[in-house]
Design a protein around this motif. Sequence first.
Motif, PDB file in Angstrom:
ATOM      1  N   ALA A  62      47.299   6.138  68.281  1.00 44.03           N
ATOM      2  CA  ALA A  62      46.221   5.164  68.142  1.00 44.03           C
ATOM      3  C   ALA A  62      46.571   4.095  67.112  1.00 44.03           C
ATOM      4  N   LEU A  63      47.161   4.500  65.993  1.00 46.89           N
ATOM      5  CA  LEU A  63      47.552   3.536  64.967  1.00 46.89           C
ATOM      6  C   LEU A  63      48.607   2.565  65.496  1.00 46.89           C
ATOM      7  N   LEU A  76      40.202   2.558  70.726  1.00 46.48           N
ATOM      8  CA  LEU A  76      41.258   3.100  69.862  1.00 46.48           C
ATOM      9  C   LEU A  76      40.736   3.426  68.473  1.00 46.48           C
ATOM     10  N   PRO A  94      47.732  12.141  68.548  1.00 47.67           N
ATOM     11  CA  PRO A  94      46.801  11.059  68.902  1.00 47.67           C
ATOM     12  C   PRO A  94      46.531  10.091  67.759  1.00 47.67           C
ATOM     13  N   VAL A  95      46.559  10.574  66.513  1.00 45.30           N
ATOM     14  CA  VAL A  95      46.357   9.664  65.380  1.00 45.30           C
ATOM     15  C   VAL A  95      47.490   8.638  65.317  1.00 45.30           C
ATOM     16  N   SER A 144      40.188  11.649  65.901  1.00 45.17           N
ATOM     17  CA  SER A 144      41.406  12.462  65.843  1.00 45.17           C
ATOM     18  C   SER A 144      41.830  12.729  64.402  1.00 45.17           C
ATOM     19  N   ALA A 145      41.604  11.750  63.511  1.00 40.60           N
ATOM     20  CA  ALA A 145      41.956  11.936  62.101  1.00 40.60           C
ATOM     21  C   ALA A 145      41.004  12.907  61.406  1.00 40.60           C
ATOM     22  N   GLY A 177      40.965   7.156  67.370  1.00 44.02           N
ATOM     23  CA  GLY A 177      41.800   7.436  66.212  1.00 44.02           C
ATOM     24  C   GLY A 177      41.024   8.051  65.065  1.00 44.02           C
ATOM     25  N   THR A 221      48.818   9.742  76.060  1.00 44.99           N
ATOM     26  CA  THR A 221      48.231  10.341  74.860  1.00 44.99           C
ATOM     27  C   THR A 221      46.829  10.865  75.129  1.00 44.99           C
ATOM     28  N   GLN A 233      36.430  12.135  70.179  1.00 49.19           N
ATOM     29  CA  GLN A 233      37.669  11.749  70.838  1.00 49.19           C
ATOM     30  C   GLN A 233      37.411  11.335  72.290  1.00 49.19           C
TER      31      GLN A 233
END
Length: 476
Positions: A199-200, A106, A195-196, A113-114, A110, A45, A132
């Motif tokens: 990461a979650l 992370l 990526p979101v 990325s969000a 995350g 990722t 990021q």
Amino acid sequence: MTATQADATTAKGREEPDGTPVRTTGSHRRPVRYGFALLGGMQMTLIFTLASLAVPLPRIGAELRLDRADLILLSAAYGLTFAGLLLLGGRLADRYGGRRILTTGLLVFGAASALAPLTPGYEALLAARFGQGVGAALVAPAAMALLRSLFPEPAAYGRAMATWGGLSVLGATAGNLLSGAIAAATSWRGTFAVPVAAALAALLLAPRLLPATPPERGRALDLPGALLATAGITLASLGLVLTDAHPWLSAPVLLPLLAGIALLAAFGVLERRTADPLLPPDFLRDGRRALGLAAIGLTAAGTATVFVLLSLSFQQGRGWDELRTSAAFVPFAAALLASGRLAGPLIGRYGPGRVTAAGLGTAAAGLGLLAATGLDDSVPYAYGLLPGLLLLPAGGALSFAGGAVLVTDGVPAHRAGLAGGVLNTAMELGPTVILAALLTLGGDPVSLAVAAALFAALAGVTIRARQPGRVSASGA
């Protein structure tokens, strides 16, 4: 310990860093495999995110009304902070524990990325890409430190690294393939969903699948060295990135480039005088490790060069849309997957040095074929470009896998984060430094021909080097 003894130890059981015995036979082996899958998925990722803007970049420029220099910086922003902070990220993972630093990274990765798809303009999007990179610089070395904890026996760790080596180039390929398809179906902003989601998922699964590695309280952070390394790598990389939009002797290139070189020189002097340096000088004195890093950096640069040149050629020269451009790289991905499956057994049989050399030679042949076409828009894809697009990834997967084993061979557990930071730094700096140089050589065929020559030369050096012993690397 021999490979057979190590495998026997693995079959009987192992201990986590806190001394808790963990059985790894039968159904109890699955959590270790799941942990590897989680870490490997995040590594893919991180590199996916690096490559995810390559295909939709023209659309981003048109929507946000950006010039070429803005697009170049936007594309490179993630890699600049990623590469610049990796050595510090490795030290933090060794100092505070891999899972703790992984979780922190992370969260940063995350969140950035969000926020990226919600940004209204260029400046906010650029800041999100920098964010990021900060998160990725924590996640990547922490993941390798945790990998060392999951596979404490040398034989098992060798098998894991043989697989790990091919994940990054696979992530880059996925970034080019999926980003074009997502952008064509929705918007370039949709590419940030990958990526979101990753990461979650990793944040939820990490406490269940990954060991809580203990911190090493006695280790210093070497903050002066970290500041010099981060600033030096970032500034020098920025100067090289800007050579695509500005002349080499212009102020936008020379000022950050010379400042970065000066800071890196100061870093080298400081590390020799520091009791517990960020990058111990002896770490790079091993010739096999240096060859592994060179192979990883050059392979990353070669694949990045082809992705950039072909993406531009397909869209600007042939008039293909994003979806068709991504589809053109499907055979590349297939060859990469097939070669990656063979890398582990080949390393186990012939050793990482010979496999790395063979991979570099095969990739050199692929680059040479692409150079011979000149990327002429009139050259048919099927028999003009496809052979090169099959040989390059077939060789690249082998050189990445063999190089990763060479870099990490014999690294003690307390330096696993450092090894991860150095390996990923080579992977990030290779495309930045070598790609910038190749693109200024006066034409796409020349760039590819020089890249092919570099691959062939390094293959010759690697095959003549002292070869390490064979490792049992049939699979992770």
